[in-house]
Design an enzyme around this catalytic site. Structure first.
Site, PDB file in Angstrom:
ATOM      1  N   ARG A 172       0.836  -1.201   0.000  1.00 56.61           N
ATOM      2  CA  ARG A 172       0.000   0.000   0.000  1.00 56.61           C
ATOM      3  C   ARG A 172       0.873   1.254   0.000  1.00 56.61           C
ATOM      4  NH1 ARG A 172      -5.206   0.239   1.987  1.00 56.61           N
ATOM      5  NH2 ARG A 172      -4.759   1.997   3.362  1.00 56.61           N
ATOM      6  N   ARG A 176       9.762   5.416  -3.344  1.00 56.91           N
ATOM      7  CA  ARG A 176      10.123   6.362  -4.416  1.00 56.91           C
ATOM      8  C   ARG A 176      11.590   6.705  -4.373  1.00 56.91           C
ATOM      9  NH1 ARG A 176       5.901   9.854  -2.569  1.00 56.91           N
ATOM     10  NH2 ARG A 176       4.005   9.154  -3.585  1.00 56.91           N
ATOM     11  N   ARG A 249      -8.959  -6.241  13.336  1.00 59.24           N
ATOM     12  CA  ARG A 249      -8.122  -5.490  14.261  1.00 59.24           C
ATOM     13  C   ARG A 249      -8.937  -4.309  14.742  1.00 59.24           C
ATOM     14  NH1 ARG A 249      -4.449  -7.219  17.285  1.00 59.24           N
ATOM     15  NH2 ARG A 249      -2.979  -5.480  17.249  1.00 59.24           N
ATOM     16  N   ARG A 280       0.417   5.525  16.250  1.00 62.00           N
ATOM     17  CA  ARG A 280       0.629   6.875  15.710  1.00 62.00           C
ATOM     18  C   ARG A 280      -0.120   7.905  16.538  1.00 62.00           C
ATOM     19  NH1 ARG A 280      -2.299   5.480   9.868  1.00 62.00           N
ATOM     20  NH2 ARG A 280      -4.303   4.906  10.755  1.00 62.00           N
ATOM     21  N   GLU A 306      -3.311   6.306  18.807  1.00 67.71           N
ATOM     22  CA  GLU A 306      -4.004   5.101  18.328  1.00 67.71           C
ATOM     23  C   GLU A 306      -3.350   3.855  18.916  1.00 67.71           C
ATOM     24  OE1 GLU A 306      -4.557   4.886  14.089  1.00 67.71           O
ATOM     25  OE2 GLU A 306      -5.243   6.962  13.989  1.00 67.71           O
ATOM     26  N   TYR A 354     -10.262  -4.582   2.962  1.00 66.87           N
ATOM     27  CA  TYR A 354      -9.467  -3.430   3.401  1.00 66.87           C
ATOM     28  C   TYR A 354      -9.613  -2.334   2.338  1.00 66.87           C
ATOM     29  CZ  TYR A 354      -5.140  -1.399   5.504  1.00 66.87           C
ATOM     30  OH  TYR A 354      -4.201  -0.615   6.130  1.00 66.87           O
ATOM     31  N   ASP A 356     -10.203   1.446   0.789  1.00 68.03           N
ATOM     32  CA  ASP A 356     -10.084   2.884   1.012  1.00 68.03           C
ATOM     33  C   ASP A 356     -11.412   3.549   0.635  1.00 68.03           C
ATOM     34  OD1 ASP A 356      -7.546   3.304   2.072  1.00 68.03           O
ATOM     35  OD2 ASP A 356      -6.589   3.123   0.112  1.00 68.03           O
TER      36      ASP A 356
HETATM   37  P1  FAD Z   1     -18.387   1.940   7.635  1.00 69.02           P
HETATM   38  O1  FAD Z   1     -17.883   3.331   7.635  1.00 69.02           O
HETATM   39  O2  FAD Z   1     -17.914   1.022   8.691  1.00 69.02           O
HETATM   40  O3  FAD Z   1     -19.976   2.009   7.690  1.00 69.02           O
HETATM   41  C1  FAD Z   1     -20.783   0.906   8.036  1.00 69.02           C
HETATM   42  C2  FAD Z   1     -21.889   1.421   8.935  1.00 69.02           C
HETATM   43  O4  FAD Z   1     -22.823   0.366   9.181  1.00 69.02           O
HETATM   44  C3  FAD Z   1     -21.362   1.867  10.304  1.00 69.02           C
HETATM   45  O5  FAD Z   1     -21.777   3.191  10.552  1.00 69.02           O
HETATM   46  C4  FAD Z   1     -22.005   0.883  11.270  1.00 69.02           C
HETATM   47  O6  FAD Z   1     -22.338   1.456  12.528  1.00 69.02           O
HETATM   48  C5  FAD Z   1     -23.278   0.476  10.515  1.00 69.02           C
HETATM   49  N1  FAD Z   1     -23.808  -0.821  10.932  1.00 69.02           N
HETATM   50  C6  FAD Z   1     -23.122  -1.981  11.095  1.00 69.02           C
HETATM   51  N2  FAD Z   1     -23.959  -2.957  11.498  1.00 69.02           N
HETATM   52  C7  FAD Z   1     -25.199  -2.398  11.580  1.00 69.02           C
HETATM   53  C8  FAD Z   1     -26.473  -2.884  11.956  1.00 69.02           C
HETATM   54  N3  FAD Z   1     -26.647  -4.157  12.350  1.00 69.02           N
HETATM   55  N4  FAD Z   1     -27.526  -2.050  11.938  1.00 69.02           N
HETATM   56  C9  FAD Z   1     -27.366  -0.742  11.571  1.00 69.02           C
HETATM   57  N5  FAD Z   1     -26.185  -0.227  11.207  1.00 69.02           N
HETATM   58  C10 FAD Z   1     -25.111  -1.039  11.216  1.00 69.02           C
HETATM   59  N6  FAD Z   1      -9.653   5.288   3.791  1.00 69.02           N
HETATM   60  C11 FAD Z   1      -9.088   6.242   3.016  1.00 69.02           C
HETATM   61  O7  FAD Z   1      -9.406   6.352   1.828  1.00 69.02           O
HETATM   62  N7  FAD Z   1      -8.168   7.117   3.539  1.00 69.02           N
HETATM   63  C12 FAD Z   1      -7.777   7.078   4.844  1.00 69.02           C
HETATM   64  O8  FAD Z   1      -6.951   7.878   5.269  1.00 69.02           O
HETATM   65  C13 FAD Z   1      -8.355   6.067   5.679  1.00 69.02           C
HETATM   66  N8  FAD Z   1      -8.000   5.975   6.972  1.00 69.02           N
HETATM   67  C14 FAD Z   1      -8.560   5.004   7.761  1.00 69.02           C
HETATM   68  C15 FAD Z   1      -8.191   4.952   9.099  1.00 69.02           C
HETATM   69  C16 FAD Z   1      -8.744   3.997   9.930  1.00 69.02           C
HETATM   70  C17 FAD Z   1      -8.341   3.945  11.383  1.00 69.02           C
HETATM   71  C18 FAD Z   1      -9.669   3.059   9.397  1.00 69.02           C
HETATM   72  C19 FAD Z   1     -10.272   1.981  10.278  1.00 69.02           C
HETATM   73  C20 FAD Z   1     -10.055   3.122   8.067  1.00 69.02           C
HETATM   74  C21 FAD Z   1      -9.512   4.086   7.229  1.00 69.02           C
HETATM   75  N9  FAD Z   1      -9.896   4.215   5.894  1.00 69.02           N
HETATM   76  C22 FAD Z   1      -9.318   5.170   5.107  1.00 69.02           C
HETATM   77  C23 FAD Z   1     -10.953   3.338   5.311  1.00 69.02           C
HETATM   78  C24 FAD Z   1     -12.356   3.983   5.407  1.00 69.02           C
HETATM   79  O9  FAD Z   1     -12.689   4.197   6.765  1.00 69.02           O
HETATM   80  C25 FAD Z   1     -13.383   3.032   4.766  1.00 69.02           C
HETATM   81  O10 FAD Z   1     -13.031   2.763   3.433  1.00 69.02           O
HETATM   82  C26 FAD Z   1     -14.828   3.553   4.750  1.00 69.02           C
HETATM   83  O11 FAD Z   1     -15.153   4.303   5.885  1.00 69.02           O
HETATM   84  C27 FAD Z   1     -15.765   2.364   4.633  1.00 69.02           C
HETATM   85  O12 FAD Z   1     -17.105   2.766   4.512  1.00 69.02           O
HETATM   86  P2  FAD Z   1     -18.247   1.695   4.716  1.00 69.02           P
HETATM   87  O13 FAD Z   1     -19.537   2.399   4.505  1.00 69.02           O
HETATM   88  O14 FAD Z   1     -17.976   0.472   3.946  1.00 69.02           O
HETATM   89  O15 FAD Z   1     -18.095   1.218   6.251  1.00 69.02           O
HETATM   90  N1  UDP Z   2       3.494   0.661   7.778  1.00 72.62           N
HETATM   91  C1  UDP Z   2       4.718   0.550   8.411  1.00 72.62           C
HETATM   92  N2  UDP Z   2       5.296   1.660   8.956  1.00 72.62           N
HETATM   93  C2  UDP Z   2       4.698   2.872   8.906  1.00 72.62           C
HETATM   94  C3  UDP Z   2       3.464   2.990   8.246  1.00 72.62           C
HETATM   95  C4  UDP Z   2       2.884   1.864   7.705  1.00 72.62           C
HETATM   96  O1  UDP Z   2       5.274  -0.541   8.493  1.00 72.62           O
HETATM   97  O2  UDP Z   2       5.267   3.846   9.431  1.00 72.62           O
HETATM   98  C5  UDP Z   2       2.883  -0.563   7.212  1.00 72.62           C
HETATM   99  C6  UDP Z   2       1.941  -1.246   8.202  1.00 72.62           C
HETATM  100  O3  UDP Z   2       2.062  -2.644   8.002  1.00 72.62           O
HETATM  101  C7  UDP Z   2       0.595  -0.771   7.761  1.00 72.62           C
HETATM  102  C8  UDP Z   2       0.782  -0.729   6.240  1.00 72.62           C
HETATM  103  O4  UDP Z   2       2.128  -0.261   6.067  1.00 72.62           O
HETATM  104  O5  UDP Z   2      -0.440  -1.657   8.143  1.00 72.62           O
HETATM  105  C9  UDP Z   2      -0.178   0.177   5.497  1.00 72.62           C
HETATM  106  O6  UDP Z   2      -0.062   1.481   6.019  1.00 72.62           O
HETATM  107  P1  UDP Z   2      -1.237   2.535   5.894  1.00 72.62           P
HETATM  108  O7  UDP Z   2      -0.733   3.840   6.368  1.00 72.62           O
HETATM  109  O8  UDP Z   2      -1.812   2.449   4.531  1.00 72.62           O
HETATM  110  O9  UDP Z   2      -2.265   1.965   6.965  1.00 72.62           O
HETATM  111  P2  UDP Z   2      -3.726   2.500   7.396  1.00 72.62           P
HETATM  112  O10 UDP Z   2      -3.765   3.981   7.133  1.00 72.62           O
HETATM  113  O11 UDP Z   2      -4.680   1.711   6.579  1.00 72.62           O
HETATM  114  O12 UDP Z   2      -3.771   2.193   8.853  1.00 72.62           O
END
Ligand code: FAD
Ligand code: UDP
Length: 373
Positions: A172, A176, A249, A280, A306, A354, A356
């Protein structure tokens, strides 16, 4: 006659985009969400005039022009470019892995020198075809960077040795041979001005949303209301975990308001050693250049640490663990899902992927195109 054409379970991005498209096509839609707010994991809330990313830092980035145009209907995006830094035992390194990182690590100046060092370390480790995350990482950036910037972080993040994780996770991150700290290889990038919640609420404008409503607790009555169901919750929960639970996780966020204007000078600082218990620290104001629509907050700042942990039943699932064991179990649930033609499973939890944000939006738009006649 059913009251609604679609019941959308979950007001995250997948659900909100689908609901928007269905309404735009003249369909009747009901959205139910078990949390007390919309937005799913992209939810942001305003504290001290700063938009706090409640469920972790979310930076929108995409190479899909159509998706970028789509989200820009609902929000204006700022020009934030993610450039996190790594803190390894108090020494700061640039991310993603680029010439600044290689220079700091080895003192090399040119791309050729950096490539030669990586080649040497890869050969010493005897890796030809990387089979797991450890081998993939060493093959891409060498042993020093693996040991200082990847191994500790990854093992804290996933709670598993790097040798037991799939190679794709580390792919991911860009590698560079230029002096460029942009974390993403994406043409379009930014944060919605006013926060993600505002953007999602625009998507859901004019659509009935019932918050604090757990679909699985009232399934029979809710199923009666709509012809078709879009389910974005966990696929294993839908089937009462009958084949056993999928693993996730979890992340715990410890958020603090500090009476200083600037804590770490960057939106994201990764702690890549093994000993620091968090992965982080996010300093939310820097996603907006320290500003919001009311101006700069010069007095305070808000940070979130986190702490990843193993998911336990009843907790919020964050990251699907896309390893072999869970992949195989997911395939079995997927087969069960195919025997429910009135339900479509979508999104990060419904497809156990997983994803985005841009991929979730793209997938929801494709579904809407296929399904809504
Ligand atoms: P969700 O946002 O999980 O929505 C699902 C919804 O369904 C939730 O609100 C939940 O409460 C609801 N639900 C579940 N079960 C039920 C039920 N039984 N009844 C009613 N409601 C229910 N993506 C990026 O592009 N850039 C980023 O920088 C990035 N950072 C991230 C950082 C973290 C810590 C995490 C965990 C993810 C990150 N992502 C990022 C990914 C991004 O969060 C997801 O791609 C996106 O939010 C997924 O949307 P979704 O609608 O599939 O899921
Ligand atoms: N990662 C790492 N060191 C860092 C940042 C990321 O080893 O400083 C690895 C780690 O395994 C992580 C993966 O790269 O799960 C993807 O990173 P990303 O920032 O995309 O994770 P997310 O934002 O989805 O938590």
């Amino acid at each position: 006659m059913k009251k609604y054409d679609y019941l959308v379970v979950g007001a995250g991005l997948f659900g909100a985009v689908f609901a928007h498209e269905a309404k735009a096509a003249g369909k009747k839609v009901l959205v139910v969400e078990k949390r007390p707010h919309i937005g799913g994991n992209v939810y942001t809330e305003q504290i001290e005039g700063i938009h706090v990313h409640t469920y972790g830092a979310h930076i929108f980035h995409t190479n899909m022009k159509a998706v970028w145009k789509y989200v820009n209907q609902f929000a204006e995006f700022n020009r934030f470019t993610n450039a996190p830094v790594a803190n390894y035992h108090g020494k700061i390194y640039s991310l993603p892995f680029n010439m600044y990182t290689f220079n700091r690590m080895w003192g090399v100046i040119t791309p050729e020198e950096a490539k030669a060092e990586i080649r040497k370390q890869r050969q010493t480790a005897h890796i030809d075809f990387p089979k797991n995350l450890e081998e993939q990482a060493i093959s891409l950036v060498g042993t020093d960077i693996y040991e200082k910037l990847i191994q500790g972080y990854t093992e804290k993040q996933w709670g598993r040795p790097c040798r037991n994780l799939p190679p794709f996770i580390i792919k991911r991150l860009p590698v560079r041979f230029t002096y460029d700290n942009n974390y993403f290889n994406a043409l379009y990038q930014g944060i919605p001005v006013g926060g993600y919640t505002k953007m999602v609420s625009r998507m859901l404008e004019g659509i009935e949303v019932r918050l604090n409503t757990d679909y699985l607790k009232d399934k029979e009555a809710l199923d009666h209301l709509a012809v078709h169901i879009i389910y974005t919750g966990p696929i294993d929960a839908y089937f009462h975990y009958c084949l056993g639970p999928l693993e996730y996780r979890n992340v715990r966020f410890e958020t603090e308001t500090l009476d200083i204007p600037n804590f770490q000078g960057n939106a994201v600082v990764n702690y890549t050693d093994r000993e620091t218990p968090w992965t982080r620290i996010i300093e939310h104001k820097w996603f907006e250049f320290g500003k919001d629509e009311h101006g700069a907050n010069l007095q305070k700042t808000i940070i979130s640490r986190e702490y990843p942990s193993e998911w336990k039943m009843g907790e919020e699932p964050y990251y699907p663990v896309n390893d072999e064991k869970n992949g195989a179990l997911y395939q079995k649930y997927k087969a069960l899902a195919e025997s429910e033609p009135q339900v479509t499973f979508g999104g990060r939890l419904g497809e156990y992927k997983y994803y985005d944000m841009d991929a979730v939006i793209d997938s929801s738009l494709s579904l809407a195109k296929r399904l809504i006649k």
